[in-house]
Motif scaffolding. Structure first.
Motif, PDB file in Angstrom:
ATOM      1  N   ALA A  95      12.866  24.292 -55.244  1.00  0.00           N
ATOM      2  CA  ALA A  95      13.746  23.123 -55.285  1.00  0.00           C
ATOM      3  C   ALA A  95      15.133  23.488 -54.777  1.00  0.00           C
ATOM      4  O   ALA A  95      15.724  22.787 -53.946  1.00  0.00           O
ATOM      5  N   MET A  96      15.611  24.609 -55.261  1.00  0.00           N
ATOM      6  CA  MET A  96      16.950  25.081 -54.874  1.00  0.00           C
ATOM      7  C   MET A  96      16.985  25.418 -53.378  1.00  0.00           C
ATOM      8  O   MET A  96      17.940  25.064 -52.678  1.00  0.00           O
ATOM      9  N   LEU A 155      27.375  15.159 -57.823  1.00  0.00           N
ATOM     10  CA  LEU A 155      26.203  15.030 -56.942  1.00  0.00           C
ATOM     11  C   LEU A 155      26.563  15.600 -55.571  1.00  0.00           C
ATOM     12  O   LEU A 155      27.714  15.888 -55.292  1.00  0.00           O
ATOM     13  N   TYR A 156      25.553  15.738 -54.730  1.00  0.00           N
ATOM     14  CA  TYR A 156      25.775  16.338 -53.410  1.00  0.00           C
ATOM     15  C   TYR A 156      26.006  15.220 -52.395  1.00  0.00           C
ATOM     16  O   TYR A 156      25.096  14.422 -52.130  1.00  0.00           O
ATOM     17  N   GLU A 167      14.249  13.871 -55.567  1.00  0.00           N
ATOM     18  CA  GLU A 167      13.239  14.904 -55.256  1.00  0.00           C
ATOM     19  C   GLU A 167      13.680  16.260 -55.805  1.00  0.00           C
ATOM     20  O   GLU A 167      12.883  17.003 -56.378  1.00  0.00           O
ATOM     21  N   PHE A 168      14.967  16.550 -55.635  1.00  0.00           N
ATOM     22  CA  PHE A 168      15.508  17.826 -56.113  1.00  0.00           C
ATOM     23  C   PHE A 168      15.373  17.941 -57.636  1.00  0.00           C
ATOM     24  O   PHE A 168      14.864  18.933 -58.155  1.00  0.00           O
ATOM     25  N   SER A 175      29.245  20.304 -58.814  1.00  0.00           N
ATOM     26  CA  SER A 175      27.803  20.165 -59.020  1.00  0.00           C
ATOM     27  C   SER A 175      27.235  21.262 -59.928  1.00  0.00           C
ATOM     28  O   SER A 175      26.146  21.098 -60.488  1.00  0.00           O
ATOM     29  N   ASP A 216      26.120  15.064 -49.288  1.00  0.00           N
ATOM     30  CA  ASP A 216      25.322  15.020 -48.057  1.00  0.00           C
ATOM     31  C   ASP A 216      23.835  14.768 -48.317  1.00  0.00           C
ATOM     32  O   ASP A 216      23.040  14.728 -47.374  1.00  0.00           O
ATOM     33  N   LEU A 217      23.449  14.621 -49.572  1.00  0.00           N
ATOM     34  CA  LEU A 217      22.041  14.327 -49.873  1.00  0.00           C
ATOM     35  C   LEU A 217      21.893  12.840 -50.203  1.00  0.00           C
ATOM     36  O   LEU A 217      22.756  12.259 -50.868  1.00  0.00           O
ATOM     37  N   LEU A 271      26.559  20.109 -63.538  1.00  0.00           N
ATOM     38  CA  LEU A 271      25.312  19.345 -63.684  1.00  0.00           C
ATOM     39  C   LEU A 271      24.105  20.290 -63.624  1.00  0.00           C
ATOM     40  O   LEU A 271      23.156  20.178 -64.413  1.00  0.00           O
ATOM     41  N   ARG A 311      22.668  20.135 -42.255  1.00  0.00           N
ATOM     42  CA  ARG A 311      23.690  19.079 -42.086  1.00  0.00           C
ATOM     43  C   ARG A 311      25.101  19.623 -41.942  1.00  0.00           C
ATOM     44  O   ARG A 311      26.028  18.876 -41.678  1.00  0.00           O
ATOM     45  N   GLU A 343      16.652  12.078 -51.932  1.00  0.00           N
ATOM     46  CA  GLU A 343      16.664  13.549 -51.888  1.00  0.00           C
ATOM     47  C   GLU A 343      17.175  14.128 -53.211  1.00  0.00           C
ATOM     48  O   GLU A 343      16.697  15.178 -53.656  1.00  0.00           O
ATOM     49  N   LYS A 380      18.682  21.683 -46.650  1.00  0.00           N
ATOM     50  CA  LYS A 380      19.252  20.393 -46.218  1.00  0.00           C
ATOM     51  C   LYS A 380      20.759  20.513 -46.006  1.00  0.00           C
ATOM     52  O   LYS A 380      21.304  19.980 -45.046  1.00  0.00           O
ATOM     53  N   HIS A 381      21.434  21.242 -46.908  1.00  0.00           N
ATOM     54  CA  HIS A 381      22.881  21.448 -46.728  1.00  0.00           C
ATOM     55  C   HIS A 381      23.145  22.192 -45.419  1.00  0.00           C
ATOM     56  O   HIS A 381      24.056  21.843 -44.678  1.00  0.00           O
ATOM     57  N   LYS A 416      32.801  21.821 -55.954  1.00  0.00           N
ATOM     58  CA  LYS A 416      32.397  20.410 -55.812  1.00  0.00           C
ATOM     59  C   LYS A 416      32.011  19.796 -57.158  1.00  0.00           C
ATOM     60  O   LYS A 416      31.775  18.602 -57.243  1.00  0.00           O
ATOM     61  N   LYS A 445      16.846  22.271 -51.181  1.00  0.00           N
ATOM     62  CA  LYS A 445      18.157  21.590 -51.229  1.00  0.00           C
ATOM     63  C   LYS A 445      19.155  22.325 -50.326  1.00  0.00           C
ATOM     64  O   LYS A 445      19.874  21.709 -49.550  1.00  0.00           O
TER      65      LYS A 445
END
Lengths: 368, 241
Positions: free
Chosen positions: A10-11, B91-92, B102-103, A202, B94-95, A205, A21, B99, A17-18, A200, A14
C-alpha cells in the motif's frame, strides 16, 4: 517485529503515484545522473597537461632547442621562452607553474659528452602539480639523454600497466563518479520522503493507523530502488558509451552489488529523513553525508591507505568506500565474488543496520 | 452490538507542551455508543487530549484506559479498532478520492469485494461519488473533511476520534458532516472536538475544557441548567468570571 506485506505494498503504490506526479523527482531520478556524469566526467581531470613552463635558454644552441621541442611534443607542457631578468616574477604572479633555465654551456657540454645542466624551478604551492611536473620532466630528460648522447642506460625498466595500459585517468575517475552519483541521488531521493509526510501533516494520520515503522520504511524504499536502478543504468550506459570505460567483470555480479549499494544509500536517506523531519534540513544533511564522504573519504580522489588512522577507520562505515572498491574492481580489474567478498559483506551489513536504525529511530508519536 | 463498542476513561491526565501546561489534571469518561463533544476555545487542550487518547502524545501524568463490556483493553488492540482524523490537512493533495480509499483499504487489509461495496456506500453517503477522480488538493473544505472521514471509516472503527471536523467548513457542509456523525453513533463511539459553541448541544454528551482544565461534563441540556445559562458561551464567561 511482524511485517504485513500488504501494508508495505500500500505504501509503495502510494509512493509510486507521488513519484510519477512529481516532475522534480522524475527529473532527479532520470536526468540528473546523466547530467552529473557528463559534467563531472568532463570537468574532473586528475592528470595535468599543458602546464605553462618558462624557458630561459642561455645556451641558445641546437641541443637546447631540441630539448624544448621534446618538452612540447610530450603534450604535458606548454613551453614559453622568457627573455626578462627575473624569471621568478611570472611564477609569483601565478602566470606559470614552472621554469627551466638552460645553462649557457648546455649545447657545448652535450657535444663533448660532458654533464649538461638545466635548472628547474617549480611552484611548490601546488604540490601535486609540482610532483607530477618533475616526474614528467625526468622522463623527458631521460629520453633526451639517450637520444642526444647516443648512449644506453646501465639498466632498462620495461613497465607494463595492468588493467589500464594507457593510464587513462578518465577510466579511474568515471568508475569512481558512478559511486558518487548513484549514492548521492539515492540518499537525496529518500531523504525527502518521510520529512515531506511530517511537513504536510499526513504522518499524523498515518501514525494513527495500524501501519508499523518497518512497513513505512520498506514501502518508502521499494519504488526508489527501481528509480535509482534506472538512474544507475543510465550512468553505466553513459560511462561505457561516451567515456568508453571498459567493463571486465561479471555484469550480473556488478548489478547485484549495485542493488545492495542502492538499498544501503536509500536506507541512509530514510534514516536522515526520520531524524530530521524537515525537508530542508534533510536535504542539507544528505548533501553533506552524501557528497563529502563520497568525494573525500571513499578513495575516489585520495587513497585511503594514505589517510590518518582515524579517517581510515571512519571509511569502514561508509558504503561509498566499499562500492568504490567494487566498482573499480569489477570495471577495470574484472574482480570476482571472492575478491570482493569483504566489500560486499560490509555493504550488506551497512544496509541491514541502516534499515534497523531507521525503524528504531522512527517515532510512532508526534512528540517534538 | 453495543458490547463490542469501546469506552475511554481519562484519569488525572496532565501534559505539558513546551512551557505551556496544555492539560492539567483532566478526568473524563467517554461511554460507548454516543457522540461525545469536547468543547472549548482555541488553546483549551482539545487536540492535546485527543492525541493523548490515541497515543500520538505521551502522557506526563495520569492514565488513559479503554474498556469494552467492562473489560480493560490493551492499546494495541484498541489501535486496530479505532480511527482518527486530525484537524490539520493530512491527506495527499496529489491523490484522488478513490486513490485515497484504495490506499486506506490496503492499510486496513480490506478485501476488494468489501472495499468496492463499502467505498461506494460511503462515497454515496457523503456525496463524493461524482468527485471520485478529483484530487484531494482540488476539493473544497467540506469535501476534504468528508473524504478524510470516509478514509478512516473504511475500517468500520469501534471508536472514532475527529479533531475539529467542522472547522473551516461552510454551514451546509457542517450540517452534512453532523448528519454523518449521527449516522455512525449506533455502531461507533464518536469523540469529536469543536470550538463552535453551538455544536455543543448537538452532542449526546459534552465535555467542556478551558485552559487545559475540565470545567464540566454531561448532557448538554443538563449542563445549561446546572450553570443556569442559555448557551455554552455563557458557561465559559461564567467560568472565567
Amino acid at each position: 517485529m511482524s511485517l504485513d506485506l500488504s501494508r508495505v505494498k500500500a505504501m509503495a503504490l502510494k509512493e509510486c503515484k507521488h513519484i510519477i506526479r512529481d516532475k522534480f523527482t522524475v527529473i532527479m531520478g532520470f536526468c540528473l545522473p546523466i547530467a552529473l556524469i557528463l559534467f563531472f566526467g568532463f570537468v574532473i581531470e586528475l592528470n595535468y597537461d599543458n602546464i605553462n613552463i618558462l624557458i630561459k635558454d642561455d645556451s641558445n644552441s641546437g641541443q637546447s632547442r631540441e630539448f624544448v621541442e621534446k618538452l612540447k611534443a610530450g603534450g604535458y607542457f606548454n613551453p614559453v621562452y622568457f627573455f626578462g631578468s627575473d624569471i621568478l616574477e611570472p611564477i609569483n604572479k601565478n602566470q606559470s607553474a614552472a621554469a627551466a633555465i638552460i645553462d649557457k654551456d648546455f649545447g657545448k657540454n652535450i657535444k663533448n659528452l660532458k654533464p649538461a645542466k638545466i635548472q628547474i624551478l617549480l611552484d611548490g604551492s601546488d604540490g601535486q602539480k609540482a610532483g607530477l611536473s618533475i616526474s614528467y620532466i625526468s622522463g623527458i630528460l631521460e629520453q633526451i639523454t639517450k637520444d642526444l648522447y647516443g648512449g644506453k642506460s646501465a639498466y632498462e625498466i620495461r613497465t607494463r600497466f595492468l588493467f589500464n595500459p594507457q593510464l587513462n585517468g578518465k577510466w579511474f575517475t568515471i568508475s569512481g563518479l558512478m559511486v558518487v552519483i548513484i549514492g548521492l541521488l539515492s540518499i537525496l531521493m529518500t531523504a525527502l520522503t518521510i520529512s515531506k509526510e511530517w511537513e504536510k501533516g499526513s504522518m499524523e494520520l498515518l501514525l494513527s493507523t495500524r501501519i508499523k515503522p518497518i512497513e513505512i520504511v520498506l514501502g518508502k524504499i521499494a519504488p526508489y530502488i527501481f528509480l535509482s536502478f534506472i538512474g544507475a543504468l543510465l550512468v553505466f550506459i553513459t560511462a561505457r558509451t561516451i567515456f568508453g570505460i571498459p567493463f571486465n567483470g561479471n555484469i550480473l555480479l556488478f548489478w547485484i552489488m549495485c542493488f545492495i549499494y542502492i538499498v544501503s544509500c536509500l536506507s541512509l536517506g530514510i534514516l536522515i529523513s526520520v531524524i530530521a523531519r524537515q525537508q530542508q534540513l534533510s536535504m542539507m544533511i544528505s548533501m553533506v553525508i552524501g557528497l563529502m564522504p563520497s568525494m573525500l573519504l571513499s578513495g575516489f580522489i585520495f587513497p585511503i591507505e594514505n589517510m590518518p588512522l582515524f579517517f581510515r577507520i571512519l571509511t569502514f562505515i561508509l558504503p561509498q568506500r566499499w562500492f568504490m572498491e567494487i566498482c573499480r574492481g569489477v570495471f577495470l580489474r574484472g574482480a570476482g565474488f571472492t575478491d570482493l567478498f569483504l566489500p560486499l559483506f560490509m555493504l550488506c551489513l551497512f544496509c541491514f543496520l541502516m534499515i534497523i536504525a531507521a525503524c528504531k529511530k522512527f517515532k510512532t508519536d508526534i512528540e517534538i | 452490538m453495543k458490547n463490542n463498542l469501546l469506552s475511554v476513561r481519562v484519569k488525572n491526565a496532565a501534559k505539558k507542551m513546551g512551557k505551556n501546561q496544555a492539560l492539567d489534571n483532566v478526568s473524563l469518561f467517554f461511554d460507548e455508543s454516543l457522540v461525545h463533544g469536547i468543547i472549548g476555545p482555541n488553546g483549551a487542550g482539545k487536540t492535546t487530549l485527543i492525541r493523548l487518547m490515541i497515543n500520538l502524545l505521551k502522557i506526563d501524568r495520569g492514565s488513559v484506559k479503554y474498556y469494552s463490556g467492562g473489560k480493560e483493553l490493551d492499546f494495541a488492540f484498541v489501535k486496530e479498532q479505532s480511527a482518527y482524523f486530525p484537524q490539520e490537512q493530512s491527506l495527499y493533495s496529489d491523490l484522488s478520492c478513490i486513490e485515497h480509499l484504495e490506499f486506506f483499504a490496503r492499510l486496513y487489509n480490506i478485501s476488494s469485494a468489501d472495499f468496492m461495496r463499502r467505498s461506494r456506500n460511503l462515497l454515496e453517503l457523503t456525496g463524493l461519488l461524482k468527485f471520485s477522480d478529483r484530487k484531494a488538493g482540488n476539493l473544497s473544505g467540506g469535501m476534504y473533511k468528508k473524504l478524510g472521514l470516509v478514509c478512516v471509516l473504511l475500517n468500520r472503527p469501534k471508536i472514532l476520534f475527529l479533531d475539529e471536523p467542522t472547522i473551516g467548513v461552510d454551514p451546509l457542509s457542517r450540517r452534512e458532516l453532523w448528519d454523518l456523525v449521527y449516522g455512525l453513533s449506533n455502531e461507533t463511539t464518536v469523540i469529536l472536538s469543536t470550538s463552535y459553541m453551538d455544536e455543543a448541544v448537538k452532542c449526546a454528551k459534552t465535555h467542556i475544557l478551558n485552559e487545559g482544565k475540565s470545567i464540566a461534563s454531561g448532557n448538554p441540556q443538563e449542563l445549561l441548567e446546572q450553570f443556569k445559562v442559555k448557551n455554552f458561551e455563557d458557561i465559559f464567561l461564567k467560568s472565567i468570571a
